[in-house]
Design an enzyme around this catalytic site. Structure first.
Site, mmCIF file in Angstrom:
data_model
loop_
_atom_site.group_PDB
_atom_site.id
_atom_site.type_symbol
_atom_site.label_atom_id
_atom_site.label_comp_id
_atom_site.label_asym_id
_atom_site.label_seq_id
_atom_site.Cartn_x
_atom_site.Cartn_y
_atom_site.Cartn_z
ATOM 1 N N SER A 1 40.600 31.251 42.586
ATOM 2 C CA SER A 1 39.278 30.679 42.326
ATOM 3 C C SER A 1 38.275 31.269 43.324
ATOM 4 O O SER A 1 38.648 31.998 44.244
ATOM 5 C CB SER A 1 39.338 29.158 42.459
ATOM 6 O OG SER A 1 39.703 28.791 43.772
ATOM 7 N N TYR A 2 37.015 30.906 43.154
ATOM 8 C CA TYR A 2 35.951 31.445 44.011
ATOM 9 C C TYR A 2 36.282 31.170 45.476
ATOM 10 O O TYR A 2 36.472 30.019 45.874
ATOM 11 C CB TYR A 2 34.611 30.823 43.632
ATOM 12 C CG TYR A 2 33.441 31.463 44.334
ATOM 13 C CD1 TYR A 2 33.013 32.733 43.959
ATOM 14 C CD2 TYR A 2 32.784 30.816 45.363
ATOM 15 C CE1 TYR A 2 31.942 33.339 44.606
ATOM 16 C CE2 TYR A 2 31.707 31.400 46.007
ATOM 17 C CZ TYR A 2 31.297 32.668 45.626
ATOM 18 O OH TYR A 2 30.243 33.262 46.268
ATOM 19 N N PRO A 3 36.371 32.235 46.309
ATOM 20 C CA PRO A 3 36.847 32.043 47.682
ATOM 21 C C PRO A 3 35.811 31.610 48.707
ATOM 22 O O PRO A 3 36.173 31.095 49.758
ATOM 23 C CB PRO A 3 37.398 33.432 48.040
ATOM 24 C CG PRO A 3 36.566 34.377 47.240
ATOM 25 C CD PRO A 3 36.247 33.645 45.960
#
Length: 183
Positions: free
Chosen positions: A49-51
């Site tokens: 997922s978006y880090p």
């Protein structure tokens, strides 16, 4: 004098970018910039997922996708995980990772369930940290017993403590020394 104390140590929270950077440095000597770039690359490959998040919690909608993702993750055998432990984890996922109020823009970093292939060694290290933390978050607590000994001999006071793991729980995944708190 001898004393004993039992303690249950809950699993660590899911990763945000800062905690991922700390652990990647601690266990793999990667710099913060390297981790950020690797995590961004894993995100672009749709593996995580978006880090770039400060949250360590998930929203309800993300939580609802986890059973299928965790089943896939366990089936890939990236970790040596006891069958009973993994089946117990998958039978009832803890909701301790869900807190809508703690998710500002993006939830904690999770894997997406797409099998990672062709990763560089450094990408594998970062992916394995994220995947492992996801599994740890849903495994049972680690139970320890601490023994305290205090003795006086020739007017000198001697003290020692020892910690024994009774049930490894989440600690079984990586079994890293120095992760459990020492009294």
């Amino acid at each position: 004098a001898v004393g004993k104390q039992m303690e249950e140590i809950g699993a660590p929270a899911l990763y945000n970018l800062a905690e991922l950077q700390k652990d990647a440095n601690r266990y793999h000597s990667l710099t913060a910039i390297q981790v950020q770039e690797i995590a961004q690359g894993l995100y672009e490959k749709k593996l995580i997922s978006y880090p770039r998040t400060s949250s360590r919690y998930l929203t309800e909608d993300v939580y609802s996708t986890l059973p299928a993702i965790l089943r896939r993750l366990v089936s890939w055998n990236l970790f040596e995980l006891d069958t009973d432990l993994s089946e117990g984890m998958l039978s009832g996922l803890s909701r301790s990772v869900v807190d809508e109020k703690q998710v500002h823009i993006h939830p904690a970093i999770t894997v997406t369930g797409i099998r990672p292939e062709g990763l560089t060694p450094k990408e594998q290290e970062v992916y394995r940290l994220i995947a492992g933390r996801m599994l740890e978050a849903f495994l049972p607590s680690c139970r320890t017993e601490t023994t305290f000994v205090k003795a006086v001999c020739a007017a000198q006071v001697f003290q020692t403590t020892g910690v024994r793991i009774l049930e490894e729980g989440w600690h079984a995944l990586f079994q890293r020394p120095g992760v459990l708190p020492v009294p």
